[in-house]
Design a protein around this motif. Structure first.
Motif, PDB file in Angstrom:
ATOM      1  N   THR A   1       0.811  -1.210   0.000  1.00 24.22           N
ATOM      2  CA  THR A   1       0.000   0.000   0.000  1.00 24.22           C
ATOM      3  C   THR A   1       0.844   1.260   0.000  1.00 24.22           C
TER       4      THR A   1
ATOM      5  N   ASP B   1      -1.702   6.642  -5.630  1.00 25.40           N
ATOM      6  CA  ASP B   1      -2.288   7.344  -4.487  1.00 25.40           C
ATOM      7  C   ASP B   1      -2.110   8.854  -4.581  1.00 25.40           C
TER       8      ASP B   1
ATOM      9  N   THR C   1      -5.103  10.101  -6.370  1.00 25.15           N
ATOM     10  CA  THR C   1      -6.439   9.740  -5.910  1.00 25.15           C
ATOM     11  C   THR C   1      -6.785  10.169  -4.496  1.00 25.15           C
ATOM     12  N   LYS C   2      -5.783  10.592  -3.720  1.00 33.48           N
ATOM     13  CA  LYS C   2      -6.064  10.981  -2.330  1.00 33.48           C
ATOM     14  C   LYS C   2      -4.994  11.932  -1.818  1.00 33.48           C
TER      15      LYS C   2
ATOM     16  N   VAL D   1      -2.029  12.907   0.416  1.00 32.60           N
ATOM     17  CA  VAL D   1      -0.963  12.115   1.031  1.00 32.60           C
ATOM     18  C   VAL D   1      -0.087  13.022   1.888  1.00 32.60           C
TER      19      VAL D   1
END
Length: 79
Positions: A52, A58, A61-62, A64
């Motif tokens: 992960t 990532d 999409t999000k 961090v």
């Protein structure tokens, strides 16, 4: 041509996709998994596990944390 490699951080999802047997625990899985199984069997797609914390997608999409942001931008070759 080479197979397309899809990276997944969920070992259970990889196992479900690669296993054609029926299970009452996966009866909710719909036609999308059947499509993926066909592609796996034909060799068009391969599924690989990736931790992960190393999922480069990532960053797109999000949100961090700063340390992950620096790691991801380095992996993309950005300064």
């Amino acid at each position: 041509p080479d197979s397309m490699v899809l990276y997944c951080d969920n070992k259970s999802a990889i196992q479900i996709a690669q296993n054609n047997s029926y299970s009452s625990r996966t009866k909710h899985v719909d036609i999308r998994i059947k499509f993926l199984r066909e592609k796996l069997e034909s060799g068009e797609v391969k599924l690989n596990y990736l931790e992960t914390n190393k999922m480069l997608a990532d960053i797109f999409t999000k949100g961090v944390p700063a340390d992950k942001y620096k790691y991801f931008t380095n992996q993309f070759g950005l300064i």
